[in-house]
Design a protein around this motif. Structure first.
Motif, short mmCIF file in Angstrom:
data_model
loop_
_atom_site.label_atom_id
_atom_site.label_comp_id
_atom_site.label_asym_id
_atom_site.label_seq_id
_atom_site.Cartn_x
_atom_site.Cartn_y
_atom_site.Cartn_z
N ALA A 61 -25.60 46.14 53.06
CA ALA A 61 -24.19 46.55 53.09
C ALA A 61 -23.32 45.58 53.88
O ALA A 61 -22.26 45.15 53.40
N SER A 62 -23.73 45.24 55.07
CA SER A 62 -23.01 44.28 55.90
C SER A 62 -23.91 43.90 57.07
O SER A 62 -24.89 44.58 57.37
N ARG A 63 -23.56 42.81 57.74
CA ARG A 63 -24.36 42.41 58.90
C ARG A 63 -24.34 43.50 59.98
O ARG A 63 -25.37 43.80 60.60
N GLU A 64 -23.17 44.12 60.18
CA GLU A 64 -23.07 45.16 61.20
C GLU A 64 -23.96 46.36 60.84
O GLU A 64 -24.68 46.89 61.69
N ARG A 65 -23.90 46.76 59.56
CA ARG A 65 -24.72 47.90 59.14
C ARG A 65 -26.21 47.56 59.24
O ARG A 65 -27.02 48.39 59.66
N TYR A 66 -26.55 46.36 58.88
CA TYR A 66 -27.94 45.91 58.99
C TYR A 66 -28.44 46.03 60.42
O TYR A 66 -29.54 46.55 60.67
#
Length: 612
Positions: A372-377
């Motif tokens: 989903a995104s680096r932050e979500r990862y």
């Protein structure tokens, strides 16, 4: 084999095996004699003489398929021309007739051929062991979740194994237990460290073994500062010798949840297949998955120690699903060792593992939420929160063991002790079971129990740079797994004696030889990790893998390559620790065997002196 010079001029007579049936080879050994071979199937009283090619065909029938499907596979593998297909099919029919290929119904019926009356109707589970240490609030939450789940189960006693060192912590635990004395339909016993030592001394004297040997197994080295995670597991094995029991840690609860409503299916497998999901970090895990109306104690009781055949009979073949993932060797093993020795369930919450590398070896489809995104990862991968379970009841010979949440142990036959101190007790416990009872069935139940910590833990990006290292328990466990592949008596006591001798030999290895083997062990572990992470990365590359996620996978793989010179000192320091542990464990295993056998021959009240 070159198809141009191969002829099927010699055949084993066949009489048209059923076209709808599915077949799998029996485990066998073949001795080539020129163009022929002598085949001895596992358990067979006589050999079969056949062309060499028949043994080669048999080796390719390692999963359930129809004869036509097996024939097509043989044709492809050996590059045979189409006109040879009838001869291949006829040869397979001959293998069926000679009992070298067996159909599903025969395998299904054979599962119960070795079971005993005790296997069919084991006595109820009477003991639940709870490991606790300085967490009275967690313990109270666990006991509250147990309320209402003991009635009608046969559970008679709850053994609270307290590893706390301070009087204040022990008193707080005792206060919690008093609250539940009348709320649970089972007697509660508080066993603190002092009581544990007293019991160990008593057991040693009455079993006729040296106290210092049994004390080392239970307590470990006095000067070892490591936490004594394994001490109470070893004590539990003596307290419950000769019976089935359940074990759980204080930071879990007995409220079952599922990834989705579990399928009412059963599969016998080479290895358990777990589904891992990543809960939304912004919501409690228990709000994200359906809660089940079942009693975990009764669910484990219905599987633990029961024969595979009796469990399979509740479900039937299920249109081939029951046996679809079994290998010939596992069919043979499940027939010889017909009862479930361990039961486990899934985990909801803290993963309970020290490292995070295993996440990067999961099937690619389970890691899609990371995209989903680096932050979500980072939220999902570093959050240390998972929902991990099977989708159906699975019986396999692999042992994926974490005794934090509820674990069932069939302790009616002797099991090996684990290191009293330090981490890795779960690893060596599983390895010990596989060593003593190769191929023994273990059951994974398709639901999860919460594992909650008052102070939630997280990983950091620094964990991505960690290398596979070496530990005493890890190295010794790997050696025992290798030893298990050596042919030796099928008797558990004889195998324990062999293990004791092997450990003594390990303790006597010269420093340079042991150091070199530790280097080999580390390099092999890292290479295996790099291959497994690389396989997941290759699968993810098919799905437009984000560059930032590829970087982390690549970094982890690169960190596993090779052995650096600056690691030599730490490996050298590990040598005397390995030798010391091996010497002590090898020396004390005979005392363990004697003490366990004595304990299994006495009633609980007589064994412990505990009175109502």
């Amino acid at each position: 084999m070159n198809s141009d010079n191969f002829s099927f001029s010699f055949t084993i007579p066949g009489h048209g095996a059923g076209t709808r049936s599915r077949y799998i080879a029996r485990p066998f050994e073949a001795q080539p004699l020129g163009e022929e071979t002598i085949i001895l199937a596992a358990g067979a009283r006589s050999t079969v003489q056949a062309p060499l090619f028949y043994a080669q065909m048999l080796a390719h029938c390692s999963e359930f398929k129809s004869l036509d499907e097996h024939a097509a596979s043989v044709m492809r593998t050996f590059g045979l021309p189409a006109e040879q297909q009838p001869a291949v099919r006829q040869g397979l029919e001959g293998l069926v007739e000679r009992g070298l290929l067996q159909d599903e119904q025969s395998v299904y019926q054979g599962l119960g051929s070795k079971q005993t009356a005790e296997d069919v109707a084991p006595a109820p589970i009477e003991s639940l062991c709870i490991r606790t240490c300085n967490r009275p609030r967690d313990l109270e939450r666990l006991l509250a979740s147990l309320a209402g789940k003991t009635e009608g189960t046969g559970l008679r006693r709850i053994l609270v194994l307290d590893d706390a060192r301070s009087k204040e912590s022990m008193a707080a635990t005792a206060d919690v237990l008093r609250k539940f004395e009348t709320r649970l339909d089972a007697e509660i016993f508080h066993i603190d460290r002092q009581t544990r030592r007293q019991l160990t001394t008593s057991f040693a004297a009455r079993a006729g073994v040296e106290t210092r040997h049994l004390q080392w197994i239970i307590e470990g080295d006095e000067d070892d500062p490591e936490a004594s995670y394994g001490a109470n597991l070893n004590l539990a094995l003596l307290l419950t010798a000769g019976e089935r029991f359940l074990m759980i840690d204080d930071d879990a609860t007995l409220d079952p949840y599922a990834l989705q409503t579990p399928e009412d299916k059963l599969s016998l497998r080479v290895a358990h297949e777990f589904e891992v999901r990543f809960p939304d970090p912004n919501k409690p895990e228990t709000e994200q998955y359906p809660r089940l109306d079942l009693n975990p104690i009764m669910a484990h009781d219905g599987m633990l120690g029961h024969p595979v055949a009796a469990i399979a009979a509740r479900h039937g073949l299920q249109n081939g699903h029951l046996l679809a993932d079994l290998s010939p060797q596992m069919i043979h093993d499940f027939t010889l060792r017909p009862r479930i020795r361990l039961t486990t369930n899934g985990t909801l919450g803290d993963s309970g593992t020290g490292g995070m590398m295993w996440l990067y070896t999961l099937p690619a489809r389970q890691l899609k939420p990371w995209f989903a995104s680096r932050e979500r990862y980072h939220q999902l991968a570093l959050g240390r929160r998972v929902a991990r379970s099977t989708s159906e009841t699975q019986i396999a010979s692999s042992v994926s063991l974490m005794t934090t949440t509820l674990t069932g142990v069939d302790n009616r036959e002797m099991l090996l002790p684990v290191p009293a101190k330090g981490r890795g007790e779960d690893l060596l416990f599983g390895v010990g079971i596989r060593y003593l009872y190769p191929g023994t069935p273990c059951c994974a139940l398709p639901w999860m129990l919460p594992h909650r910590l008052d102070s939630p833990r997280q990983w950091t990006t620094d964990n991505l740079s960690q290398r596979q290292g070496a530990s005493v328990v890890g190295y010794v466990s790997a050696g025992i797994e290798d030893l298990a592949d050596v042919k030796m008596p099928d008797d558990s006591l004889a195998r324990t004696r062999v293990l004791a001798e092997w450990l003594q030999g390990l303790a006597e290895m010269q420093h340079p030889a042991l150091l070199n083997d530790l280097r080999r062990y580390v390099v092999q572990r890292r290479a295996d990790a790099a291959r497994n992470i690389g396989a997941t990365l290759n699968d993810l590359e098919q799905d437009q893998l984000p560059a930032w996620l590829r970087e982390d996978f690549t970094r982890m793989i690169d960190r596993q390559k090779g052995l650096a010179e600056d690691e030599e000192e730490s490996l050298a320091k590990l040598v005397p620790k390995v030798r010391h542990f091996a010497a002590q464990m090898g020396k004390t295993l005979p005392a363990w065997m004697t003490a366990w056998q004595w304990a299994a021959g006495t009633e609980f009240s007589e064994r412990t002196g505990f009175k109502r």
